[in-house]
Design a protein around this motif. Structure first.
Motif, PDB file in Angstrom:
ATOM      1  N   ILE A 202      32.871  35.516 -59.573  1.00 19.39           N
ATOM      2  CA  ILE A 202      32.780  36.586 -58.575  1.00 19.39           C
ATOM      3  C   ILE A 202      32.480  36.013 -57.191  1.00 19.39           C
ATOM      4  O   ILE A 202      33.054  36.438 -56.180  1.00 19.39           O
ATOM      5  CB  ILE A 202      31.720  37.623 -58.978  1.00 19.39           C
ATOM      6  CG1 ILE A 202      32.031  38.186 -60.369  1.00 19.39           C
ATOM      7  CG2 ILE A 202      31.649  38.743 -57.958  1.00 19.39           C
ATOM      8  CD1 ILE A 202      33.387  38.830 -60.466  1.00 19.39           C
ATOM      9  N   GLU A 203      31.584  35.049 -57.133  1.00 25.95           N
ATOM     10  CA  GLU A 203      31.224  34.469 -55.830  1.00 25.95           C
ATOM     11  C   GLU A 203      32.433  33.789 -55.189  1.00 25.95           C
ATOM     12  O   GLU A 203      32.682  33.928 -53.986  1.00 25.95           O
ATOM     13  CB  GLU A 203      30.079  33.474 -55.995  1.00 25.95           C
ATOM     14  CG  GLU A 203      29.583  32.898 -54.677  1.00 25.95           C
ATOM     15  CD  GLU A 203      28.382  31.987 -54.861  1.00 25.95           C
ATOM     16  OE1 GLU A 203      27.957  31.355 -53.868  1.00 25.95           O
ATOM     17  OE2 GLU A 203      27.868  31.907 -56.001  1.00 25.95           O
ATOM     18  N   ALA A 204      33.196  33.067 -55.998  1.00 23.39           N
ATOM     19  CA  ALA A 204      34.384  32.406 -55.468  1.00 23.39           C
ATOM     20  C   ALA A 204      35.429  33.440 -55.025  1.00 23.39           C
ATOM     21  O   ALA A 204      36.104  33.255 -54.001  1.00 23.39           O
ATOM     22  CB  ALA A 204      34.987  31.478 -56.525  1.00 23.39           C
ATOM     23  N   GLY A 224      32.508  42.848 -44.897  1.00 18.48           N
ATOM     24  CA  GLY A 224      31.952  42.190 -46.066  1.00 18.48           C
ATOM     25  C   GLY A 224      32.787  42.426 -47.306  1.00 18.48           C
ATOM     26  O   GLY A 224      33.777  43.173 -47.294  1.00 18.48           O
ATOM     27  N   CYS A 225      32.406  41.770 -48.382  1.00 19.05           N
ATOM     28  CA  CYS A 225      33.048  41.934 -49.684  1.00 19.05           C
ATOM     29  C   CYS A 225      31.960  42.323 -50.673  1.00 19.05           C
ATOM     30  O   CYS A 225      30.955  41.612 -50.811  1.00 19.05           O
ATOM     31  CB  CYS A 225      33.754  40.644 -50.112  1.00 19.05           C
ATOM     32  SG  CYS A 225      34.653  40.783 -51.675  1.00 19.05           S
ATOM     33  N   PHE A 226      32.144  43.435 -51.378  1.00 19.66           N
ATOM     34  CA  PHE A 226      31.088  44.002 -52.207  1.00 19.66           C
ATOM     35  C   PHE A 226      31.595  44.269 -53.627  1.00 19.66           C
ATOM     36  O   PHE A 226      32.755  44.656 -53.822  1.00 19.66           O
ATOM     37  CB  PHE A 226      30.577  45.312 -51.601  1.00 19.66           C
ATOM     38  CG  PHE A 226      30.201  45.196 -50.153  1.00 19.66           C
ATOM     39  CD1 PHE A 226      28.946  44.733 -49.783  1.00 19.66           C
ATOM     40  CD2 PHE A 226      31.115  45.525 -49.160  1.00 19.66           C
ATOM     41  CE1 PHE A 226      28.599  44.616 -48.440  1.00 19.66           C
ATOM     42  CE2 PHE A 226      30.781  45.410 -47.814  1.00 19.66           C
ATOM     43  CZ  PHE A 226      29.517  44.953 -47.459  1.00 19.66           C
ATOM     44  N   VAL A 227      30.723  44.044 -54.600  1.00 19.47           N
ATOM     45  CA  VAL A 227      31.013  44.397 -55.989  1.00 19.47           C
ATOM     46  C   VAL A 227      30.696  45.873 -56.170  1.00 19.47           C
ATOM     47  O   VAL A 227      29.571  46.318 -55.949  1.00 19.47           O
ATOM     48  CB  VAL A 227      30.180  43.550 -56.969  1.00 19.47           C
ATOM     49  CG1 VAL A 227      30.455  43.980 -58.403  1.00 19.47           C
ATOM     50  CG2 VAL A 227      30.478  42.069 -56.784  1.00 19.47           C
ATOM     51  N   THR A 235      36.117  43.206 -63.071  1.00 26.15           N
ATOM     52  CA  THR A 235      35.217  43.505 -61.957  1.00 26.15           C
ATOM     53  C   THR A 235      36.033  44.035 -60.789  1.00 26.15           C
ATOM     54  O   THR A 235      37.132  43.540 -60.509  1.00 26.15           O
ATOM     55  CB  THR A 235      34.452  42.248 -61.521  1.00 26.15           C
ATOM     56  OG1 THR A 235      33.741  41.717 -62.643  1.00 26.15           O
ATOM     57  CG2 THR A 235      33.461  42.564 -60.407  1.00 26.15           C
ATOM     58  N   THR A 236      35.476  45.039 -60.108  1.00 26.56           N
ATOM     59  CA  THR A 236      36.123  45.626 -58.935  1.00 26.56           C
ATOM     60  C   THR A 236      35.352  45.236 -57.681  1.00 26.56           C
ATOM     61  O   THR A 236      34.134  45.417 -57.615  1.00 26.56           O
ATOM     62  CB  THR A 236      36.195  47.161 -59.035  1.00 26.56           C
ATOM     63  OG1 THR A 236      36.915  47.517 -60.223  1.00 26.56           O
ATOM     64  CG2 THR A 236      36.897  47.755 -57.829  1.00 26.56           C
ATOM     65  N   LEU A 237      36.063  44.662 -56.725  1.00 31.70           N
ATOM     66  CA  LEU A 237      35.485  44.281 -55.435  1.00 31.70           C
ATOM     67  C   LEU A 237      36.108  45.143 -54.343  1.00 31.70           C
ATOM     68  O   LEU A 237      37.246  45.611 -54.470  1.00 31.70           O
ATOM     69  CB  LEU A 237      35.754  42.807 -55.130  1.00 31.70           C
ATOM     70  CG  LEU A 237      35.383  41.773 -56.204  1.00 31.70           C
ATOM     71  CD1 LEU A 237      35.859  40.392 -55.783  1.00 31.70           C
ATOM     72  CD2 LEU A 237      33.886  41.769 -56.440  1.00 31.70           C
ATOM     73  N   GLU A 238      35.372  45.321 -53.264  1.00 35.96           N
ATOM     74  CA  GLU A 238      35.897  46.013 -52.084  1.00 35.96           C
ATOM     75  C   GLU A 238      35.744  45.100 -50.877  1.00 35.96           C
ATOM     76  O   GLU A 238      34.630  44.726 -50.519  1.00 35.96           O
ATOM     77  CB  GLU A 238      35.165  47.340 -51.834  1.00 35.96           C
ATOM     78  CG  GLU A 238      35.605  48.456 -52.755  1.00 35.96           C
ATOM     79  CD  GLU A 238      35.060  49.812 -52.329  1.00 35.96           C
ATOM     80  OE1 GLU A 238      34.373  49.883 -51.282  1.00 35.96           O
ATOM     81  OE2 GLU A 238      35.322  50.797 -53.035  1.00 35.96           O
TER      82      GLU A 238
END
Length: 280
Positions: A202-204, A224-227, A235-238
């Motif tokens: 997720i961090e990468a 930003g990028c948020f989980v 996993t869904t990121l925004e």
């Protein structure tokens, strides 16, 4: 004259509430009167909103819907009293009214809960028509403007044109962020939803998304990028970027999607366990 009198008596006998034809005619008249009264109420409310711009549209529209419901209930009660057969049937059904009320209450508890919550929203007004809200939905965090507030549901319209329909019981009980006060003059950020496999770092993935946004929009534009969601399938990121002028919004989204696909492919993040990353 005698034949005319007899014909009139026959017609009145057919139109008596005791006859089937009479009951149908009275039903038609009742429905027409209810529709006319409902239309008159809508016109009166619309005229009041035009003449008095200071009125709260949420409360007025809610009361309009409630008034229309009351009109139909009263007209149906009046019709039942006009038809003798329905009066006797209603008297017979009073015996089982307590059982029926319990059954209806159990069957409609969610609907009644939405109705009570709708009244609470109207009275306390945590948000109004046109307000911008951030809510939690099965798809993750959703942001949209309040498009409609009815007796049972609150409808939000998102920036990409989707409708998020919230039962009033959920809208009244969940933590809802009203963004209208803090973002009254700030355009909504451009949001790219990234879906990755469960095994993805997720961090990468966030670093790759942020790097893509900085390359396309610049450091100052990146929010930003948020989980927003994690489940058994992934996993869904925004990825959020400050919104450009409306004329450039679609072009920026297109460039971001292309850059994200290239960055994830170069980092080996676009496919894990046979599942490809998706960008929307």
């Amino acid at each position: 004259m005698r034949e005319l009198t007899i014909g009139w008596d026959d017609m009145m006998r057919h139109l008596h509430p005791d006859s089937l034809i009479g009951a149908l005619v009275y039903l038609l008249i009742t429905v027409l009167i209810a529709q006319l009264l409902s239309r008159a109420l809508r016109l009166a409310v619309g005229g009041a909103l035009l003449r008095h711009g200071h009125l709260d549209r949420t409360t007025v529209i809610f009361l309009q819907q409630f008034g229309i419901a009351v009109i139909w209930v009263l007209m149906l009660i009046l019709y039942a009293h006009l038809i003798p057969l329905l009066r006797s049937l209603g008297t017979a059904l009073l015996t089982g009214a307590s059982i029926a009320s319990v059954v209806i209450g159990l069957a409609a508890q969610s609907t009644l809960g939405n109705l009570v919550a709708g009244v609470a929203i109207t009275l306390y007004r945590p948000f109004r028509l046109g307000d911008r809200l951030q809510v939690s939905a099965p798809t993750g965090t959703e942001i949209g403007n309040v498009e409609m507030l009815s007796l049972g549901y609150t409808t939000l319209r998102t920036d990409d044109g989707r409708f998020v329909v919230l039962p009033n019981s959920i809208a009244a009980s969940q933590v809802t962020i009203n963004l209208s006060a803090s973002q009254a003059h700030t355009p909504a950020p451009l949001v790219i939803v990234i879906r990755v496999a469960r095994e993805t770092d997720i961090e990468a993935a966030c670093q790759a998304a942020l790097g893509s946004a900085q390359d396309v929009a610049g450091n100052s534009a990146v929010v930003g990028c948020f989980v927003t969601r994690m489940d058994g399938t992934g996993t869904t990121l925004e990825l959020r970027v400050r919104s450009p002028p409306p004329a450039e919004r679609d072009s920026l989204r297109s460039k971001l999607l292309q850059q994200l696909a290239q960055s994830f492919a170069a980092s080996g993040l676009d496919s894990k366990d046979g599942r490809r990353a998706s960008f929307t």
